[in-house]
Design a protein around this motif. Structure first.
Motif, mmCIF file in Angstrom:
data_model
loop_
_atom_site.group_PDB
_atom_site.id
_atom_site.type_symbol
_atom_site.label_atom_id
_atom_site.label_comp_id
_atom_site.label_asym_id
_atom_site.label_seq_id
_atom_site.Cartn_x
_atom_site.Cartn_y
_atom_site.Cartn_z
ATOM 1 N N PHE A 19 0.836 -1.201 0.000
ATOM 2 C CA PHE A 19 0.000 0.000 0.000
ATOM 3 C C PHE A 19 0.871 1.252 0.000
ATOM 4 C CE2 PHE A 19 -2.011 3.418 2.448
ATOM 5 C CZ PHE A 19 -3.161 3.631 1.681
ATOM 6 N N ILE A 20 1.914 1.243 0.833
ATOM 7 C CA ILE A 20 2.823 2.400 0.871
ATOM 8 C C ILE A 20 3.511 2.577 -0.477
ATOM 9 C CG2 ILE A 20 4.923 3.308 1.942
ATOM 10 C CD1 ILE A 20 4.073 1.874 4.518
ATOM 11 N N LEU A 21 3.943 1.456 -1.076
ATOM 12 C CA LEU A 21 4.619 1.516 -2.376
ATOM 13 C C LEU A 21 3.689 2.085 -3.441
ATOM 14 C CD1 LEU A 21 7.003 0.798 -4.250
ATOM 15 C CD2 LEU A 21 5.998 -1.485 -4.480
ATOM 16 N N VAL A 22 2.440 1.582 -3.481
ATOM 17 C CA VAL A 22 1.481 2.060 -4.486
ATOM 18 C C VAL A 22 1.150 3.534 -4.254
ATOM 19 C CG1 VAL A 22 -0.896 1.813 -5.322
ATOM 20 C CG2 VAL A 22 0.504 -0.211 -4.937
ATOM 21 N N PHE A 23 0.968 3.909 -2.989
ATOM 22 C CA PHE A 23 0.633 5.298 -2.670
ATOM 23 C C PHE A 23 1.758 6.238 -3.102
ATOM 24 C CE2 PHE A 23 0.712 8.868 0.388
ATOM 25 C CZ PHE A 23 -0.512 9.429 0.093
ATOM 26 N N MET A 24 3.008 5.876 -2.766
ATOM 27 C CA MET A 24 4.131 6.723 -3.156
ATOM 28 C C MET A 24 4.305 6.753 -4.668
ATOM 29 S SD MET A 24 5.066 7.984 -0.352
ATOM 30 C CE MET A 24 6.489 8.869 -0.974
ATOM 31 N N SER A 25 4.064 5.603 -5.315
ATOM 32 C CA SER A 25 4.153 5.558 -6.781
ATOM 33 C C SER A 25 3.097 6.443 -7.410
ATOM 34 C CB SER A 25 3.993 4.117 -7.266
ATOM 35 O OG SER A 25 5.042 3.302 -6.799
ATOM 36 N N PHE A 26 1.893 6.438 -6.821
ATOM 37 C CA PHE A 26 0.808 7.275 -7.337
ATOM 38 C C PHE A 26 1.179 8.751 -7.241
ATOM 39 C CE2 PHE A 26 -3.013 9.803 -6.452
ATOM 40 C CZ PHE A 26 -3.736 9.568 -7.627
ATOM 41 N N ILE A 27 1.785 9.139 -6.108
ATOM 42 C CA ILE A 27 2.198 10.536 -5.942
ATOM 43 C C ILE A 27 3.272 10.895 -6.971
ATOM 44 C CG2 ILE A 27 3.353 12.149 -4.390
ATOM 45 C CD1 ILE A 27 1.977 10.775 -2.064
#
Length: 426
Positions: A19-27
């Motif tokens: 989730f953290i990886l996807v969230f940071m990737s989205f940003i």
């Protein structure tokens, strides 16, 4: 139980990290897309300004220049001179006539680009650039009103953003693929990492089960003897009754010692074993231990020696009673395993700020494979050794006490045969 815990920990860690990886990737992707769009829009504005600059400086509009401009920039251009469309061949598809009219209408309604605001005396152009959607396709659009030769050029420009959309789509696919690969690698990592975290728990549970089984066995032996003696006393004569009572008392003391040892280990496990440290002269402690066991060694026919440094020994900050307990355990252990005619030597050495105490014997020694195992609970090197005064807890207690003093306790071979237990204190 541990298998389920392993799976759940792996899933939890993977989900949280994923989730953290996807969230940071989205940003990151959002910022990158915004930067790409801004770059494309800036290039579009530059091209529009280039066209305006050309039209403002030229008295005659060159078809060749506009064709080359169209080829270089891929802009679709519609130019109206005082309401009449100028024909420039491939500069605009005929199917886009309605799109150009919608661009002009949007410019009038939203950006106040009015033809009526221009007069024959007007000198400055007016234009606006914006995003525009036509027939489901996204464009950059520009509407320009340009005074020219006492007339007015009404120019509409469209730039298809299919290339931009394709680039953004490829970036999203790349980020999505990287996220999937990253989550998969995280899952693999956490599968092994959580297993390594669980291993100490598994080992602790195994040792706990072994400890309970061993403790139960050790407690059962004196209890069985005591119950047998009590049963025999009912029908025994006074002389035998007294002998049975003595046996019961001895087994009760043996059980008491075992319980005391188990409580000591429990205190070290929970860090509840109190240490009362003070400045202690270890040479005095070693002499006291020697005097305590010297007569017992003589009775067993064992040569007992002590070696102390010639110079003064610096004091050590430690718990005197606990260090005496450790020395008693080591000396008692040496006396139990050293045969008649053997030799035990106590020694103290000082190196810099370190103090080394050594209890060396010339008994059967300890195999290299068992040098660490001897400090396990209820462990005995000689399985046939039936000395009731030893439960296999002494060395474990000794190491725990030394560890609490931030020191070290280990066993090594004595030159010529035997085992040497070494204590290092600072």
């Amino acid at each position: 139980m541990f298998k389920k815990l392993h799976i759940r920990l792996t899933l939890l860690c993977t989900l949280v990290s994923g989730f953290i990886l996807v969230f940071m990737s989205f940003i990151c992707l959002s910022f990158q897309e915004a930067e790409v769009r801004e770059s494309y829009f800036s290039d579009f504005q530059v091209n529009v300004n280039m066209l305006i600059s050309y039209l403002e400086t030229q008295s005659i509009i060159s078809h060749n220049w506009l064709s080359q401009f169209h080829t270089d920039t891929h802009l679709e251009i519609d130019i109206q001179d005082n309401g009449k469309t100028l024909a420039f061949g491939t500069l605009k598809p005929s199917s886009k006539d309605s799109a150009f009219e919608m661009v002009r209408e949007t410019a009038r309604n939203e950006y106040r680009i009015y033809e009526e605001s221009f007069t024959s005396q007007s000198l400055l152009s007016n234009h606006a650039e914006f995003e525009f959607v036509y027939d489901g396709t996204l464009y950059y659009a520009s509407a320009i009103l340009l005074p020219k030769n006492k007339g007015l050029l009404n120019i509409a420009i469209l730039h298809n953003l299919n290339e931009l959309q394709h680039k953004i789509s490829m970036q999203r696919i790349l980020f999505a693929g990287a996220n999937v690969a990253g989550i998969f690698l995280l899952a693999v990592f956490f599968w092994f990492f959580t297993w390594r975290m669980i291993l100490p728990l598994i080992e602790s549970r195994r040792k706990q089960a072994e400890f309970i089984a061993s403790a139960s066995h050790e407690l059962r032996s004196p209890l069985t003897v005591m119950l047998s003696c009590l049963s025999a006393m009912k029908n025994a004569c006074p002389e035998n009754s007294e002998r049975f009572a003595t046996t019961i008392a001895l087994e009760g003391k043996r059980m008491s010692r075992l319980i005391d040892d188990m409580l000591t280990l429990s205190s070290t496990d929970t860090s509840r074993l109190d240490l009362h440290k003070s400045a202690v002269e270890l040479d005095t402690v070693l002499l006291s231990a020697y005097e305590k066991f010297e007569s017992l060694a003589r009775e067993k026919g064992i040569s007992f020696h002590i070696t102390l440094p010639d110079s003064s020994v610096p004091c050590c900050q430690c718990d005197k009673e606990r260090i005496e307990q450790v020395l008693s355990i080591l000396i008692d252990n040496a006396l139990s395993y050293t045969p008649e005619g053997g030799k035990i030597c106590l020694s103290l050495q000082t190196v810099s700020d370190k103090l080394t105490l050594r209890v060396a014997d010339n008994g059967p020694g300890i195999a290299d494979t068992e040098k660490e195992a001897v400090f396990d609970r209820f462990y005995r090197c000689d399985k046939s050794h039936k000395d009731k005064n030893h439960f296999g807890l002494g060395l474990c207690i000794a190491r725990e006490i030394i560890n609490m003093h931030k020191g070290k306790l280990w066993v090594e071979d004595t030159p010529g045969g035997g085992a040497s237990f070494v204590i290092l204190l600072r």
